[in-house]
Motif scaffolding. Structure first.
Motif, PDB file in Angstrom:
ATOM      1  N   GLY A  15       4.972  14.951  18.962  1.00  0.00           N
ATOM      2  CA  GLY A  15       4.338  14.838  20.262  1.00  0.00           C
ATOM      3  C   GLY A  15       5.297  14.739  21.419  1.00  0.00           C
ATOM      4  N   GLN A  16       6.538  14.394  21.123  1.00  0.00           N
ATOM      5  CA  GLN A  16       7.534  14.280  22.190  1.00  0.00           C
ATOM      6  C   GLN A  16       8.132  15.644  22.530  1.00  0.00           C
ATOM      7  OE1 GLN A  16       8.204  11.240  23.820  1.00  0.00           O
ATOM      8  NE2 GLN A  16       6.288  10.882  22.686  1.00  0.00           N
ATOM      9  N   LYS A  17       9.090  15.635  23.455  1.00  0.00           N
ATOM     10  CA  LYS A  17       9.770  16.875  23.807  1.00  0.00           C
ATOM     11  C   LYS A  17      11.262  16.744  23.556  1.00  0.00           C
ATOM     12  CE  LYS A  17       9.772  15.575  28.693  1.00  0.00           C
ATOM     13  NZ  LYS A  17       9.270  15.960  30.043  1.00  0.00           N
ATOM     14  N   VAL A  18      11.878  17.897  23.361  1.00  0.00           N
ATOM     15  CA  VAL A  18      13.303  17.911  23.087  1.00  0.00           C
ATOM     16  C   VAL A  18      13.930  19.113  23.788  1.00  0.00           C
ATOM     17  CG1 VAL A  18      13.151  19.317  20.992  1.00  0.00           C
ATOM     18  CG2 VAL A  18      14.987  17.653  21.216  1.00  0.00           C
ATOM     19  N   GLY A  78       5.471  18.818  22.868  1.00  0.00           N
ATOM     20  CA  GLY A  78       4.434  18.580  21.865  1.00  0.00           C
ATOM     21  C   GLY A  78       4.941  18.825  20.461  1.00  0.00           C
ATOM     22  N   LEU A  79       6.084  18.210  20.114  1.00  0.00           N
ATOM     23  CA  LEU A  79       6.721  18.480  18.829  1.00  0.00           C
ATOM     24  C   LEU A  79       5.781  18.278  17.652  1.00  0.00           C
ATOM     25  CD1 LEU A  79      10.286  16.954  19.304  1.00  0.00           C
ATOM     26  CD2 LEU A  79       9.731  19.334  18.754  1.00  0.00           C
ATOM     27  N   GLN A  80       5.918  19.215  16.707  1.00  0.00           N
ATOM     28  CA  GLN A  80       5.145  19.154  15.471  1.00  0.00           C
ATOM     29  C   GLN A  80       6.127  19.157  14.299  1.00  0.00           C
ATOM     30  OE1 GLN A  80       2.638  22.627  15.653  1.00  0.00           O
ATOM     31  NE2 GLN A  80       1.649  21.987  17.565  1.00  0.00           N
ATOM     32  N   THR A  81       5.670  18.647  13.170  1.00  0.00           N
ATOM     33  CA  THR A  81       6.555  18.628  11.994  1.00  0.00           C
ATOM     34  C   THR A  81       6.952  20.051  11.598  1.00  0.00           C
ATOM     35  OG1 THR A  81       4.602  18.535  10.560  1.00  0.00           O
ATOM     36  CG2 THR A  81       5.652  16.438  11.138  1.00  0.00           C
ATOM     37  N   GLY A  82       6.073  20.996  11.883  1.00  0.00           N
ATOM     38  CA  GLY A  82       6.383  22.392  11.569  1.00  0.00           C
ATOM     39  C   GLY A  82       7.462  22.998  12.435  1.00  0.00           C
ATOM     40  N   ASP A  83       7.903  22.263  13.471  1.00  0.00           N
ATOM     41  CA  ASP A  83       8.990  22.754  14.323  1.00  0.00           C
ATOM     42  C   ASP A  83      10.351  22.428  13.732  1.00  0.00           C
ATOM     43  OD1 ASP A  83       7.163  21.751  17.314  1.00  0.00           O
ATOM     44  OD2 ASP A  83       7.135  23.663  16.216  1.00  0.00           O
ATOM     45  N   VAL A 109      12.056  16.330  13.271  1.00  0.00           N
ATOM     46  CA  VAL A 109      10.897  15.685  13.901  1.00  0.00           C
ATOM     47  C   VAL A 109      10.581  14.460  13.057  1.00  0.00           C
ATOM     48  CG1 VAL A 109       8.520  15.955  14.641  1.00  0.00           C
ATOM     49  CG2 VAL A 109      10.079  17.904  14.728  1.00  0.00           C
ATOM     50  N   LEU A 110      10.902  13.314  13.620  1.00  0.00           N
ATOM     51  CA  LEU A 110      10.868  12.069  12.848  1.00  0.00           C
ATOM     52  C   LEU A 110       9.451  11.624  12.506  1.00  0.00           C
ATOM     53  CD1 LEU A 110      13.517  10.315  15.081  1.00  0.00           C
ATOM     54  CD2 LEU A 110      13.894  11.222  12.780  1.00  0.00           C
TER      55      LEU A 110
END
Lengths: 110, 120
Positions: A15-18, A78-83, A109-110
């Motif tokens: 959910g965060q951004k990087v 909107g980070l996802q584990t699939g990223d 993605v923690l």
């Protein structure tokens, strides 16, 4: 050693951004377009961003690119584990007549 | 749809040569170029060079100069990459990718990769 420098790794929560940086010089990033690629484990790289900030068809707008001077940045919101993947920048170097890639950045993605 | 289909895995002895093919479909082959990129186990992407299918121009990374040859066969829309005098550190997955016809700015479609293993 690549002429393009990326951080080896970045991490953030779902959910965060990087942001992933790519640093070069006037002969490459400074005067040429930058592309970004995503490589999921065990697969071929995929084009994410081209011409500094354009997305190919099918790439969600959670992915963005920018360039300033001799550096470029890939942003993912909107980070996802699939990223979770390795991300590479690429460009053309007008002095060397080569198309180098950055060393790659592993996104966790923690 | 654009597709790049590469030849199968190869096992070679040190000192031998390998030739990898990349068959393109779904677009006008001579309107673009083909870059070759390799990835050693656990390592990043390494650009080897490219060939314009438009005019046959090539650029090779200095590291591979004299050891690599890239070619295209327009009648079959196929690109080839031959690497000679193989060493163990040439063990890698080799990818072809479609790029621009004049300058290889972006690699927008990639082949599935060809594993080349160099071992005695």
């Amino acid at each position: 050693q690549s002429v393009l420098t990326q951080p080896p790794s970045v991490s953030a929560a779902p959910g965060q951004k990087v942001f992933i940086s790519c640093s070069g010089s006037s002969s490459n990033i400074g005067n040429n377009y930058v592309s970004w690629y995503q490589q999921l484990p065990g697969t071929a790289p995929k084009l994410l961003i081209y011409d500094n900030n354009k997305r190919p068809s099918g790439i969600p707008d959670r992915f963005s690119g920018s360039k300033s001077g001799t550096s470029a940045t890939l942003g993912i919101t909107g980070l996802q584990t699939g990223d979770e993947a390795d991300y590479y920048c690429g460009t053309w170097d007008s002095s060397l007549s080569v198309a180098p890639f950055g060393g790659g950045t592993k996104l966790t993605v923690l | 749809q654009v597709q790049l289909v590469q030849s199968g895995a190869e096992v070679k002895k040190p000192g031998a040569s390998v030739k990898v093919s990349c068959k393109a479909s779904g677009y006008t082959f001579t309107g673009y170029g083909i870059s070759w990129v390799r990835q050693a186990p656990g390592q990043g992407l390494e650009w080897m060079g490219w060939i314009s299918a438009y005019n046959g121009n090539t650029n090779y990374a200095q590291k591979f100069q004299g050891r690599v040859t890239m070619a295209t066969e327009t009648s079959t829309s196929t690109a080839y990459m031959e690497l000679r005098s193989l060493r163990s550190d040439d063990t890698a997955v080799y990818y072809c990718a479609r790029v621009g016809a004049v300058i290889p700015f972006k690699s927008d479609y990639w082949g599935q990769g060809t594993l080349v293993t160099v071992s005695s």
